[in-house]
Design an enzyme around this catalytic site. Structure first.
Site, mmCIF file in Angstrom:
data_model
loop_
_atom_site.group_PDB
_atom_site.id
_atom_site.type_symbol
_atom_site.label_atom_id
_atom_site.label_comp_id
_atom_site.label_asym_id
_atom_site.label_seq_id
_atom_site.Cartn_x
_atom_site.Cartn_y
_atom_site.Cartn_z
ATOM 1 N N GLU A 38 -10.719 3.300 8.213
ATOM 2 C CA GLU A 38 -10.537 4.630 8.320
ATOM 3 C C GLU A 38 -9.870 5.225 7.294
ATOM 4 O OE1 GLU A 38 -9.157 5.965 12.196
ATOM 5 O OE2 GLU A 38 -9.993 4.382 13.171
ATOM 6 N N ASP A 39 -9.878 6.397 6.731
ATOM 7 C CA ASP A 39 -9.216 7.158 5.883
ATOM 8 C C ASP A 39 -8.984 6.408 4.574
ATOM 9 O OD1 ASP A 39 -8.854 8.292 8.204
ATOM 10 O OD2 ASP A 39 -6.499 8.590 8.110
ATOM 11 N N CYS A 77 -11.674 12.766 10.617
ATOM 12 C CA CYS A 77 -12.542 11.693 11.399
ATOM 13 C C CYS A 77 -13.536 12.115 12.424
ATOM 14 C CB CYS A 77 -11.477 10.507 12.059
ATOM 15 S SG CYS A 77 -10.347 11.346 12.964
ATOM 16 N N ASP A 254 -14.514 6.100 6.999
ATOM 17 C CA ASP A 254 -15.123 7.121 7.773
ATOM 18 C C ASP A 254 -14.961 8.594 6.935
ATOM 19 O OD1 ASP A 254 -12.392 7.225 8.036
ATOM 20 O OD2 ASP A 254 -12.573 7.751 10.173
ATOM 21 N N HIS A 255 -14.107 8.418 6.026
ATOM 22 C CA HIS A 255 -13.783 9.735 5.130
ATOM 23 C C HIS A 255 -12.930 9.234 4.025
ATOM 24 C CE1 HIS A 255 -10.215 10.570 7.010
ATOM 25 N NE2 HIS A 255 -10.580 10.696 8.202
#
Length: 534
Positions: A38-39, A77, A254-255
């Site tokens: 994540e992130d 997200c 996810d980004h």
């Protein structure tokens, strides 16, 4: 002499090391593992950043393929995950607002505390197609799709879910998601030992150079190092089970980074993610791929690797496997809409050199005052210095009181995207080309962002005050078989023997004989039907 940037070096290296398209010999129904973070932007050695050691990611890169140009369609997200699980843009699903499953200020927005976005009826979560073909699918553990997934999507969703629950040699698709690099971990792991010193990290020009910003960036790198340890544990478990050499492994984010002025933005840094794929027997080991890939391509690619053609409702393109698309994307499209309690509408089109941004609400400031982000010490520090008038031009860029209607950046030569070229006549042709590409995309993909959220919700709910219920399945006995249907268009039907835990995906009449079964139906975004016993 033209300056050789890191991007230029990677481009030259890629062209040298990846002259052939990625093509490896694979079994008809391979095991597939997703390790998602994540992130996280591509800030590891595989992408030219050796600030901190990541030996397990290095191993995946050395034994696999590094994809240099992979982007999400949102910089946050829930909208990004809505697009990934459906293989479609979140703006085409009504899943573009952040977020729908936990709305902060219901009084201000005039919205319910939570709602499921309702995609068009033909839309499915892509793992359902795998289950219908006999795959064992698991998710450990995050969903965050902007809707509740029907029981037809996953065999198991839990903090312990992986391939070990399958039957024998059943092929599997397993997702293991780590929150270690999530934005919140910058403050939640403040008591963890730093694995890189603050003075050794590089800061972007929009951060004041002080111990606060350096410590937060060092913490983010350290969290990535902890993530790398967790990835090593997953790889060891695969090896222990004798599955490493017959499993395709994907690592992706996810980004972009969960740091201020990265996450929630549609600038390239908010969208650019790592993607590394390792194939059985180290096929194409140590190569790079420069194709333009959107994260909406991940689902179609998994389906293609499993021998399943990309469903027609998906905008994503398979970049590997039997049904690999003939070409990659010409442009990467992305969007930003409501973030928590504040509305905005921003759309972006990017090619291999330029990024065009359309601000539909130029009267609004660029900065969105997100309370959650203020848990990051750097964010609080920047805001304090802003009030004191102590930010320089680059650091003040984020706090423009209004936005230009259009932005254009040469991201190769202006990687921090501080020089807007939209009004530069030398770039008028590029501006026009990207503007037309974006306008065509908005029109062709049915962008829900043009509709006020309350109106969109009313449309999704057929004018009612709550989500519709899926029609319960109708049971048709056919001798020793039973046929199931639902009057709700697009509903997925699940069935199981009474007393069983796991629901199965209904695809054709089932042999029931004298046994007792139960079934239910659910369309994405709708309430599930009641359970029918037969």
């Amino acid at each position: 002499m033209k300056k050789v940037t890191l991007y230029s070096f990677l481009l030259l290296f890629s062209l040298a090391s990846c002259k052939k398209k990625v093509k490896v010999e694979l079994p008809n129904r391979p095991n597939i593992l997703w390790i998602s973070a994540e992130d996280l932007s591509p800030r590891m050695a595989a992408y030219g950043d050796s600030t901190i050691s990541t030996p397990n990611l290095d191993r995946l890169a050395n034994e696999g393929v590094v994809f240099d140009h992979v982007y999400t369609s949102a910089g946050v997200c829930s909208p990004a995950r809505n697009s990934i699980i459906t293989g479609r843009y979140q703006t085409s699903n009504g899943g573009h607002n952040m977020r729908t499953m936990g709305i902060h200020d219901t009084q201000k927005l005039g919205l319910p505390k939570m709602y499921n976005s309702v995609p068009p009826p033909e839309v499915k979560c892509f793992p359902e197609y795998l289950r219908a073909q006999g795959y064992y699918t698991t998710n450990n553990v995050k969903t965050d799709y902007q809707f509740t997934a029907p029981p037809t999507v996953w065999d198991e969703v839990s903090t312990t879910a992986d391939w070990r629950g399958r039957d024998g040699d059943q092929p599997f698709f397993s997702v293991i998601n780590f929150t270690t690099t999530h934005e919140s971990q910058i403050w939640a792991r403040a008591d963890h030992e730093l694995r890189v010193q603050p003075e050794d990290v590089k800061l972007p020009p929009y951060y004041p150079d002080n111990i606060i910003s350096r410590t937060d960036v060092a913490r983010h790198y350290s969290n990535m190092s902890e993530l790398d340890d967790q990835i090593g544990e997953v790889l060891a478990k695969l090896e222990e089970d004798g599955l490493l050499e017959n499993t395709i492994i994907f690592f992706w984010g996810d980004h972009g980074d969960g740091l201020p002025f990265y996450k929630r933005e549609v600038y390239r840094r908010g969208l650019h993610i790592p993607l590394i794929a390792r194939f059985p027997n180290k096929g194409n080991a140590g190569t790079r791929n420069m194709d333009f890939i959107n994260a909406i391509d991940l689902g179609p690619t998994v389906l293609s690797l499993a021998g399943i053609e990309t469903p027609s409702q998906m905008y994503g393109k398979a970049f590997l496997g039997k049904y690999k698309a003939d070409s990659d994307h010409e442009y990467i499209f992305a969007a930003r809409d409501r973030i928590d309690n504040d509305y905005d509408r921003v759309r972006s089109a990017m090619d291999h050199q330029y990024q065009y941004i359309k601000n539909y609400n130029p009267e609004k400031p660029l900065y969105m005052d997100v309370d959650y982000r203020k848990g990051i010490p750097t964010m609080k520090m920047i805001l304090a210095l802003k009030e004191e008038g102590k930010l320089n031009d680059a650091q003040s860029f984020w706090f423009q009181e209004t936005k230009p209607e259009e932005e254009l950046y040469d991201w190769q030569n202006d990687p921090y995207q501080l020089n807007n070229l939209a009004a530069n006549p030398e770039h008028a042709e590029t501006l026009l080309r990207l503007r037309e590409a974006l306008e065509n995309w908005v029109a062709e993909t049915g962008d829900y962002g043009a509709i006020p959220e309350k109106e969109m919700l009313s449309e999704m709910w057929n004018g009612q005050n709550a989500a519709p219920h899926t029609a319960k399945p109708t049971v048709y006995p056919m001798g020793e078989k039973t046929k199931l249907t639902s009057m709700t268009a697009g509903a997925s039907i699940a069935y199981r023997k009474r007393g069983a835990q796991r629901w199965e995906v209904y695809t054709k009449p089932i042999e029931t004989k004298s046994e007792s079964y139960e079934c239910m139906a659910m369309r994405l975004g709708y309430e599930p039907s009641e359970i029918v016993i037969f």
